[in-house]
Design an enzyme around this catalytic site. Structure first.
Site, mmCIF file in Angstrom:
data_model
loop_
_atom_site.group_PDB
_atom_site.id
_atom_site.type_symbol
_atom_site.label_atom_id
_atom_site.label_comp_id
_atom_site.label_asym_id
_atom_site.label_seq_id
_atom_site.Cartn_x
_atom_site.Cartn_y
_atom_site.Cartn_z
ATOM 1 C CB CYS A 21 -5.021 -2.195 -0.127
ATOM 2 S SG CYS A 21 -6.596 -2.908 -0.624
ATOM 3 C CB CYS A 22 -2.051 -1.764 -4.540
ATOM 4 S SG CYS A 22 -3.317 -0.651 -5.169
ATOM 5 C CB CYS B 269 -2.155 -0.285 -8.593
ATOM 6 S SG CYS B 269 -1.659 -1.241 -10.034
ATOM 7 C CB CYS C 68 -10.558 -1.388 -6.667
ATOM 8 S SG CYS C 68 -9.363 -2.692 -6.926
ATOM 9 C CB CYS D 256 -9.047 3.111 -5.288
ATOM 10 S SG CYS D 256 -8.687 2.384 -3.692
HETATM 11 S S1 SF4 Z 1 -6.998 -0.103 -6.043
HETATM 12 FE FE1 SF4 Z 1 -7.731 0.318 -3.952
HETATM 13 S S2 SF4 Z 1 -9.087 -1.379 -3.378
HETATM 14 FE FE2 SF4 Z 1 -7.921 -1.989 -5.227
HETATM 15 S S3 SF4 Z 1 -6.210 -3.119 -4.444
HETATM 16 FE FE3 SF4 Z 1 -5.508 -0.993 -4.657
HETATM 17 S S4 SF4 Z 1 -5.935 0.034 -2.699
HETATM 18 FE FE4 SF4 Z 1 -7.038 -1.946 -2.719
#
Ligand code: SF4
Length: 244
Positions: free
Chosen positions: A115-116, A230, A203, A206
Site C-alpha cells: 500500500c505504501c 513507509c 494516513c 495507520c
Molecule cells: S500509511 Fe497506511 S494507508 Fe497510507 S499508504 Fe501506507 S499502508 Fe497505505
C-alpha cells in the site's frame, strides 16, 4: 557529482550550524532543482518558515495518498495562506477505489508495504525524477531508525543509470521541544491532531495516538506490524562508492 570529502566536510560544518545555513547552501547549489517534501510534521513546518524568512524560495510538495486525515488536508490550505505559497500535492496513479478493485479492500491491513509503495513511494519517485536535491524534515531524535541521519546525504536514485540525488536534512539535530517552541513563537499553523495525542501523523488507517510513556515519536504508526517506515526514506541505497 559531489565528493565524499565534500560531504564529510559539509556534515562536520553543519553539525553546529543553524539550519538556515544548510538551507542557504542547498539553494545556492541547486536552486529550484531542490524541493522541500513535507507531511506537515512540526520539523517540516519550521523548515518552510526558515526558508521563507531567509528568502530561499524552495518549491514545496507533499504526498497526498488519498487517505490523509481531514485535519491534514485542511492544514495544507491554512499553510498555503500563512506562507503565501502553493504546496504541490503529489498523488498516486490510482485512486483508493481503484486500488480496492485491483488489490482488494483495506490493503493497509493486509500488506501495508505494498500500500505504501503504491500510494507513497512511487509518487515520490516520480517527483524526485525531476529533482537533484530533496529536502526533508527528518530528525535524529524521532526514532531509532532515524538516529544516524546526516544533514547531507547522497543516494543512488537509479541503479541502472547511476543517477544520484542529494538528500538534505536541515532539521536533523533539532529536538522535539525546540520544534514546538519555534512553532508557538511564530504562531505557525499546525495539525490540531497533535493536541489530541498524535505525535506523528500519517494516513488515517495507520496512525494511532502515541502513549505518554512511549519515547519513540513514531510509535503510533502501523501499530500491530513490524513496519516502522513507509519506505520513502529507505527505497534508495545510500551511496558509499563516492568519486573523490
Ligand atoms: S500509511 Fe497506511 S494507508 Fe497510507 S499508504 Fe501506507 S499502508 Fe497505505
Amino acid at each position: 557529482m559531489i565528493s565524499k570529502t565534500e560531504i564529510d566536510d559539509l556534515n562536520e560544518q553543519f553539525r553546529r550550524a543553524p539550519s538556515e545555513d544548510v538551507l542557504r547552501w542547498a539553494w545556492n547549489r541547486f536552486e529550484t532543482r531542490a524541493a522541500i517534501g513535507t507531511s506537515f510534521q512540526g520539523a517540516g513546518l519550521v523548515m518552510i518558515h526558515l526558508s521563507k524568512i531567509h528568502d530561499l524560495p524552495f518549491p514545496v510538495f507533499t504526498l497526498d495518498t488519498g487517505l490523509l486525515f481531514p485535519e491534514t488536508s485542511e492544514l495544507k490550505k491554512r499553510l498555503e495562506d500563512f506562507f503565501g505559497m502553493t504546496i504541490e500535492s503529489q498523488e498516486p496513479d490510482i485512486s483508493v477505489e481503484a486500488q480496492e478493485e485491483t488489490q482488494g479492500p483495506e490493503l493497509w491491513k493486509r500488506d501495508p508495504d505494498l500500500c505504501c509503495t503504491i500510494r507513497k513511494v512511487l509518487p515520490l519517485q516520480d517527483k524526485l525524477s525531476n529533482l537533484d536535491c530533496w529536502m526533508t524534515g527528518l530528525r535524529r531524535q524521532q526514532s531509532d531508525t532515524r538516529s544516524d541521519v546526516d544533514v547531507v546525504e547522497v543516494y543512488v536514485f537509479d541503479e541502472s543509470t547511476g543517477r544520484e540525488i542529494v538528500k538534505v536534512n536541515p532539521m536533523a539535530y533539532w529536538t522535539r521541544e525546540a520544534i514546538w517552541k519555534y512553532i508557538h513563537d511564530y504562531q505557525i499553523p499546525y495539525n490540531p491532531l497533535h493536541d489530541q495525542g498524535y505525535r506523528s501523523i500519517g494516513c488515517w488507517p495507520c496512525t494511532k495516538k502515541t502513549l505518554a510513556n512511549q519515547i519513540d515519536e513514531r510509535a503510533g504508526r502501523w501499530t500491530g506490524f513490524q513496519k516502522v517506515e513507509c519506505g520513502i526514506h529507505t527505497f534508495m541505497s545510500k551511496k558509499v562508492d563516492f568519486q573523490i
